[in-house]
Each structure stands twice: as C-alpha cells, then as structure tokens.
Design a protein around this motif. Structure first.
Motif, PDB file in Angstrom:
ATOM      1  N   LEU A  27      39.591  52.486  35.209  1.00 43.05           N
ATOM      2  CA  LEU A  27      40.640  51.560  36.119  1.00 43.05           C
ATOM      3  C   LEU A  27      39.529  50.441  36.595  1.00 43.05           C
ATOM      4  O   LEU A  27      39.934  49.272  36.684  1.00 43.05           O
ATOM      5  CB  LEU A  27      40.902  52.599  37.415  1.00 43.05           C
ATOM      6  N   MET A  28      38.158  50.784  36.947  1.00 42.04           N
ATOM      7  CA  MET A  28      37.399  49.665  37.419  1.00 42.04           C
ATOM      8  C   MET A  28      37.273  48.533  36.332  1.00 42.04           C
ATOM      9  O   MET A  28      36.845  47.400  36.666  1.00 42.04           O
ATOM     10  CB  MET A  28      36.097  50.201  37.761  1.00 42.04           C
ATOM     11  N   LEU A  29      37.271  48.987  35.044  1.00 33.21           N
ATOM     12  CA  LEU A  29      36.809  47.964  34.036  1.00 33.21           C
ATOM     13  C   LEU A  29      38.363  47.060  33.931  1.00 33.21           C
ATOM     14  O   LEU A  29      38.068  45.787  33.908  1.00 33.21           O
ATOM     15  CB  LEU A  29      36.761  48.875  32.530  1.00 33.21           C
ATOM     16  N   TYR A  30      39.517  47.465  34.205  1.00 33.22           N
ATOM     17  CA  TYR A  30      40.724  46.881  34.275  1.00 33.22           C
ATOM     18  C   TYR A  30      40.671  45.721  35.519  1.00 33.22           C
ATOM     19  O   TYR A  30      41.139  44.739  35.413  1.00 33.22           O
ATOM     20  CB  TYR A  30      41.723  47.609  34.069  1.00 33.22           C
ATOM     21  N   ALA A  31      40.195  46.332  36.535  1.00 36.62           N
ATOM     22  CA  ALA A  31      40.251  45.730  37.740  1.00 36.62           C
ATOM     23  C   ALA A  31      39.332  44.538  37.678  1.00 36.62           C
ATOM     24  O   ALA A  31      39.761  43.338  38.186  1.00 36.62           O
ATOM     25  CB  ALA A  31      39.853  46.409  39.039  1.00 36.62           C
ATOM     26  N   VAL A  32      38.101  44.495  37.224  1.00 43.80           N
ATOM     27  CA  VAL A  32      37.302  43.456  36.735  1.00 43.80           C
ATOM     28  C   VAL A  32      37.775  42.445  36.165  1.00 43.80           C
ATOM     29  O   VAL A  32      37.824  41.087  36.148  1.00 43.80           O
ATOM     30  CB  VAL A  32      35.872  43.960  36.220  1.00 43.80           C
ATOM     31  N   ASN A  33      38.589  42.666  34.883  1.00 42.28           N
ATOM     32  CA  ASN A  33      39.228  41.770  34.156  1.00 42.28           C
ATOM     33  C   ASN A  33      40.311  41.150  34.793  1.00 42.28           C
ATOM     34  O   ASN A  33      40.243  39.942  34.645  1.00 42.28           O
ATOM     35  CB  ASN A  33      39.858  42.655  32.974  1.00 42.28           C
ATOM     36  N   ILE A  34      41.049  41.756  35.498  1.00 46.91           N
ATOM     37  CA  ILE A  34      42.220  41.174  36.403  1.00 46.91           C
ATOM     38  C   ILE A  34      41.813  40.271  37.369  1.00 46.91           C
ATOM     39  O   ILE A  34      42.324  39.113  37.525  1.00 46.91           O
ATOM     40  CB  ILE A  34      43.125  42.253  36.858  1.00 46.91           C
ATOM     41  N   THR A  35      40.831  40.575  38.204  1.00 46.06           N
ATOM     42  CA  THR A  35      40.008  39.845  39.277  1.00 46.06           C
ATOM     43  C   THR A  35      39.494  38.581  38.572  1.00 46.06           C
ATOM     44  O   THR A  35      39.779  37.338  39.075  1.00 46.06           O
ATOM     45  CB  THR A  35      39.013  40.742  39.751  1.00 46.06           C
ATOM     46  N   ALA A  36      38.560  38.597  37.467  1.00 44.00           N
ATOM     47  CA  ALA A  36      38.231  37.667  36.546  1.00 44.00           C
ATOM     48  C   ALA A  36      39.435  36.615  36.409  1.00 44.00           C
ATOM     49  O   ALA A  36      39.302  35.113  36.462  1.00 44.00           O
ATOM     50  CB  ALA A  36      37.372  37.874  35.725  1.00 44.00           C
ATOM     51  N   LEU A  37      40.667  36.917  35.821  1.00 41.46           N
ATOM     52  CA  LEU A  37      41.579  36.288  35.198  1.00 41.46           C
ATOM     53  C   LEU A  37      42.163  35.527  36.493  1.00 41.46           C
ATOM     54  O   LEU A  37      42.595  34.414  36.517  1.00 41.46           O
ATOM     55  CB  LEU A  37      42.734  37.022  34.628  1.00 41.46           C
ATOM     56  N   LEU A  38      42.430  36.260  37.625  1.00 40.62           N
ATOM     57  CA  LEU A  38      42.991  35.582  38.830  1.00 40.62           C
ATOM     58  C   LEU A  38      42.063  34.521  39.475  1.00 40.62           C
ATOM     59  O   LEU A  38      42.658  33.568  39.798  1.00 40.62           O
ATOM     60  CB  LEU A  38      43.216  36.632  39.975  1.00 40.62           C
ATOM     61  N   LEU A  39      40.756  34.884  39.513  1.00 39.09           N
ATOM     62  CA  LEU A  39      39.991  33.760  39.942  1.00 39.09           C
ATOM     63  C   LEU A  39      39.993  32.599  39.003  1.00 39.09           C
ATOM     64  O   LEU A  39      39.942  31.488  39.566  1.00 39.09           O
ATOM     65  CB  LEU A  39      38.658  34.279  40.093  1.00 39.09           C
ATOM     66  N   ILE A  40      39.780  32.717  37.953  1.00 40.65           N
ATOM     67  CA  ILE A  40      39.925  31.692  36.828  1.00 40.65           C
ATOM     68  C   ILE A  40      41.190  30.764  36.992  1.00 40.65           C
ATOM     69  O   ILE A  40      41.043  29.463  36.927  1.00 40.65           O
ATOM     70  CB  ILE A  40      39.563  31.951  35.630  1.00 40.65           C
TER      71      ILE A  40
END
Length: 116
Positions: free
Chosen positions: A41-54
């Motif tokens: 879950l934390m791996l997915y959260a990092v990916n989603i957060t990065a996509l949202l910030l970009i």
C-alpha cells in the motif's frame, strides 16, 4: 498572474524532475520494508502522490501561461514572453515526468517488487 515572481517561476521547470527523483528514491527505500510486511500500500501511495504533485505543477504552469496570455512565446524580450516560455516548458516537462512516474507506477503494480 499565478506565479508573480521570476524567482519562483523556475520551479515550474525543476519541480517535476525533483518530484520524480524523490518518487524513485522513496520507492527504493520503502520496498524492503514493504516486502518484509507483505503490504504494498505504501508503494502505491508514493506513486499516486507523485503523480498528483506533478499534475499540480502542470496545472500551475497552465494557469500561469493562460494568465500571461495563452499564446506561443514569441521572440520578444519582455517579461510576458519569458513567463510564457517558462510556463510552456513547465507544462511540457510536467507531461514528460508524469509519463516517467506513471511508467514507474505501472511497473510497481504489474511486477511484484519482492520477487526481484
């Protein structure tokens, strides 16, 4: 104007690259703990957060470009032309680094990082 200062407008160009680099580093650090706990879950959260910030940086670049005048930068030497240029490069960089971060996210979901 969304970004009123010339000192802060350069962040439109640099921020997507920094976010993508931080995503890769965070995934590198977190993967061992995620595999030990068998929770991704934390791996997915990092990916989603990065996509949202970009995407947010790309949106700020678009709003800046629209506020200065939604046209392609010309050869003029005024502040509006420089701001348009920075905004366009920020939008293009956001798209490029969004695709890189998205590809990393697909690899994280598709391949089990614990098998490698």
């Amino acid at each position: 104007m969304v970004l009123s200062s010339a000192r802060t407008s350069w962040m439109l160009i640099v921020a997507p690259a920094l976010i993508t680099a931080a995503q890769h580093e965070a995934l590198f650090v977190i993967v061992r703990q995620a595999c030990a706990a068998q929770r991704h879950l934390m791996l997915y959260a990092v990916n989603i957060t990065a996509l949202l910030l970009i995407a947010l940086v790309g949106l700020v670049a678009y709003l800046t470009w629209r506020d200065v005048g939604a046209e392609w930068p010309s050869e003029g030497a005024d502040v509006a032309t420089r701001t348009r240029f920075i905004a366009v490069v920020g939008m293009l960089g956001s798209v490029l680094f969004f695709l890189v971060a998205f590809a990393q996210g697909i690899a994280t979901v598709y391949y089990d990082p614990c098998q490698l």
